[in-house]
Design a protein around this motif. Structure first.
Motif, short mmCIF file in Angstrom:
data_model
loop_
_atom_site.label_atom_id
_atom_site.label_comp_id
_atom_site.label_asym_id
_atom_site.label_seq_id
_atom_site.Cartn_x
_atom_site.Cartn_y
_atom_site.Cartn_z
N TRP A 35 0.93 -0.98 -0.07
CA TRP A 35 -0.03 0.03 0.06
C TRP A 35 1.00 1.18 -0.07
CZ3 TRP A 35 -4.72 0.71 -1.49
CH2 TRP A 35 -5.73 1.46 -0.84
N LEU A 36 1.66 1.17 -1.18
CA LEU A 36 2.91 2.55 -1.11
C LEU A 36 2.27 3.38 -1.89
CD1 LEU A 36 5.85 3.07 -0.49
CD2 LEU A 36 6.42 1.71 -2.69
N ASP A 37 2.67 4.87 -1.09
CA ASP A 37 2.33 6.12 -1.68
C ASP A 37 3.53 6.36 -2.52
OD1 ASP A 37 1.85 8.62 -2.27
OD2 ASP A 37 1.16 9.31 -0.24
N LEU A 38 3.45 6.28 -3.83
CA LEU A 38 4.41 6.63 -4.75
C LEU A 38 4.85 8.06 -4.93
CD1 LEU A 38 3.52 4.05 -7.66
CD2 LEU A 38 5.09 3.77 -5.95
N GLY A 39 3.91 8.73 -4.51
CA GLY A 39 4.40 10.39 -4.54
C GLY A 39 5.01 10.68 -3.37
N GLU A 40 4.64 10.16 -2.29
CA GLU A 40 5.73 10.35 -0.95
C GLU A 40 7.06 9.63 -1.07
OE1 GLU A 40 6.23 11.73 2.93
OE2 GLU A 40 4.68 12.44 1.36
N LEU A 41 6.96 8.42 -1.68
CA LEU A 41 8.01 7.87 -1.63
C LEU A 41 9.12 8.68 -2.70
CD1 LEU A 41 9.85 5.24 -1.67
CD2 LEU A 41 8.77 4.66 -3.99
N ALA A 42 8.40 9.32 -3.83
CA ALA A 42 9.36 10.15 -4.64
C ALA A 42 9.89 11.37 -3.84
CB ALA A 42 8.33 10.45 -5.94
N ARG A 43 8.94 12.08 -3.14
CA ARG A 43 9.46 13.18 -2.32
C ARG A 43 10.68 12.79 -1.27
NH1 ARG A 43 4.02 14.40 -3.33
NH2 ARG A 43 3.23 13.10 -1.61
N GLY A 49 17.50 21.11 -3.83
CA GLY A 49 17.30 21.71 -5.09
C GLY A 49 16.82 21.10 -6.16
N GLN A 50 15.94 20.11 -5.86
CA GLN A 50 15.22 19.22 -6.83
C GLN A 50 13.68 19.46 -6.40
OE1 GLN A 50 16.42 15.13 -6.34
NE2 GLN A 50 18.09 15.42 -7.83
N SER A 51 12.81 19.57 -7.56
CA SER A 51 11.44 19.64 -7.39
C SER A 51 10.79 18.42 -7.91
CB SER A 51 10.73 20.86 -7.94
OG SER A 51 11.15 21.05 -9.18
N LEU A 52 9.75 18.01 -7.60
CA LEU A 52 9.20 16.88 -8.15
C LEU A 52 8.17 17.37 -9.24
CD1 LEU A 52 8.60 13.78 -8.38
CD2 LEU A 52 6.57 14.06 -6.52
N GLU A 53 8.39 16.95 -10.35
CA GLU A 53 7.63 17.58 -11.51
C GLU A 53 6.36 16.33 -11.85
OE1 GLU A 53 6.71 19.72 -14.99
OE2 GLU A 53 7.97 20.01 -13.32
N HIS A 54 6.55 15.23 -11.60
CA HIS A 54 5.40 14.09 -11.80
C HIS A 54 5.93 12.70 -11.31
CE1 HIS A 54 6.71 11.78 -15.24
NE2 HIS A 54 7.34 13.01 -15.74
N VAL A 55 5.07 11.99 -10.89
CA VAL A 55 5.17 10.43 -10.74
C VAL A 55 4.24 9.67 -11.68
CG1 VAL A 55 5.33 8.82 -9.08
CG2 VAL A 55 5.86 10.89 -8.26
N ARG A 80 -4.10 7.42 -7.76
CA ARG A 80 -4.63 8.85 -8.28
C ARG A 80 -5.00 10.04 -7.37
NH1 ARG A 80 -7.29 4.40 -11.70
NH2 ARG A 80 -6.11 4.43 -13.93
N CYS A 81 -5.81 9.36 -6.31
CA CYS A 81 -6.10 10.67 -5.40
C CYS A 81 -4.86 11.18 -4.89
CB CYS A 81 -6.94 9.67 -4.21
SG CYS A 81 -8.54 9.11 -4.56
N HIS A 82 -3.68 10.72 -4.65
CA HIS A 82 -2.53 11.17 -4.09
C HIS A 82 -1.72 11.80 -5.21
CE1 HIS A 82 -2.45 10.31 0.29
NE2 HIS A 82 -3.55 10.11 -0.03
N PRO A 196 -2.16 6.33 3.92
CA PRO A 196 -2.92 6.11 4.75
C PRO A 196 -4.01 4.70 4.70
CG PRO A 196 -3.23 8.38 4.25
CD PRO A 196 -2.50 7.59 2.99
N GLU A 197 -4.40 4.49 5.81
CA GLU A 197 -5.14 3.10 5.78
C GLU A 197 -6.45 3.42 5.10
OE1 GLU A 197 -4.57 0.05 7.38
OE2 GLU A 197 -2.76 0.83 7.47
N VAL A 198 -7.08 4.59 4.89
CA VAL A 198 -8.15 5.04 4.14
C VAL A 198 -7.88 6.18 3.54
CG1 VAL A 198 -10.79 5.45 4.13
CG2 VAL A 198 -9.67 3.87 5.90
N VAL A 199 -8.24 6.22 2.05
CA VAL A 199 -7.79 7.13 1.09
C VAL A 199 -9.08 7.68 0.71
CG1 VAL A 199 -6.72 8.05 -0.89
CG2 VAL A 199 -5.55 6.47 0.54
N ALA A 200 -9.18 9.05 0.87
CA ALA A 200 -10.66 9.69 0.57
C ALA A 200 -10.35 10.34 -0.62
CB ALA A 200 -11.18 10.73 1.46
N GLY A 201 -11.48 9.80 -1.71
CA GLY A 201 -11.41 10.43 -3.00
C GLY A 201 -12.29 12.00 -2.87
#
Length: 214
Positions: A35-43, A49-55, A80-82, A196-201
């Motif tokens: 249940w891995l948050d890929l956006g949080e992982l990337a951050r 000196g880096q900024s996240l453009e997209h995941v 997608r919600c994240h 999170p255990e529950v993700v709200a859309g």
């Protein structure tokens, strides 16, 4: 990594090979960290000196097992919600035969994922969307895409930094050689990058971590 002049932030595009990562996570902890948050992982992987453009997450929809289908659909919706973009390939059914006894069985092979990753990487570099390519995969077939990135860089006189992040328990000599940097994805960063255990859309839907992933 990926520094730019005049204090500009280096834009990082993250390209995740979904099934390569899935099997690495299974090696790490069976199902506990799926249940891995890929956006949080990337951050968590970015440097100063880096900024996240997209995941962007590249995968294919599983087939045959309705419960697995439901788990995967919940996970993709939560991603997608994240803010993670999801690009879907497909599984192609194949009939295999045992040479010794002649028995046959159906098998499914993932198609188009590596092509989609390669196309996205090359397009983003060619269009100047990213300064750093972060590739989460251990598939050396993607070295061909890195070579195309190098060709684009040579023509435009700019350098794109390519960083390979190997899923747990995996590595690829080809990517080690063609990347500017590489490192294994560690358990600690995976554990602190869970959804999170529950993700709200936004539409009021709620996506729960599957109990099977524990």
């Amino acid at each position: 990594m990926g520094d730019k002049p005049n204090g500009e932030m280096a834009r990082v595009g993250v390209y995740v090979d979904g099934f390569n990562l899935y099997y690495g996570l299974r090696l790490l902890s069976r199902r506990r960290d799926l249940w891995l948050d890929l956006g949080e992982l990337a951050r968590n992987l970015l440097r100063s000196g880096q900024s996240l453009e997209h995941v962007t997450y590249f995968t294919a929809l599983v087939r045959a097992d309705p419960l697995a289908v439901a788990r995967q659909r919940a996970y993709l919706a939560a991603l997608r919600c994240h803010g993670t973009e999801v690009v879907l390939g497909r599984f192609q059914e194949q009939v295999k035969r045992c040479r010794a006894c002649g028995a046959t069985w159906r098998s499914y092979e993932e198609k188009k994922t590596d092509v989609a990753i390669a196309s996205a990487m090359v397009a983003d570099v060619a269009l100047g969307r990213v300064d750093v390519v972060m590739l989460v995969s251990a598939d050396s077939d993607l070295c061909a895409a890195v070579e195309r990135v190098r060709e684009i860089d040579a023509r435009r006189g700019a350098k794109t930094r390519v960083v390979s992040v190997f899923p747990p328990g995996k590595s690829a000599d080809g990517l080690r050689k063609c990347s500017d940097a590489w490192f294994p994805l560690g358990a600690a960063v995976v554990r602190r990058s869970q959804l999170p255990e529950v993700v709200a859309g936004r539409d009021g839907a709620r996506y729960h971590r599957p109990p099977h992933w524990s």
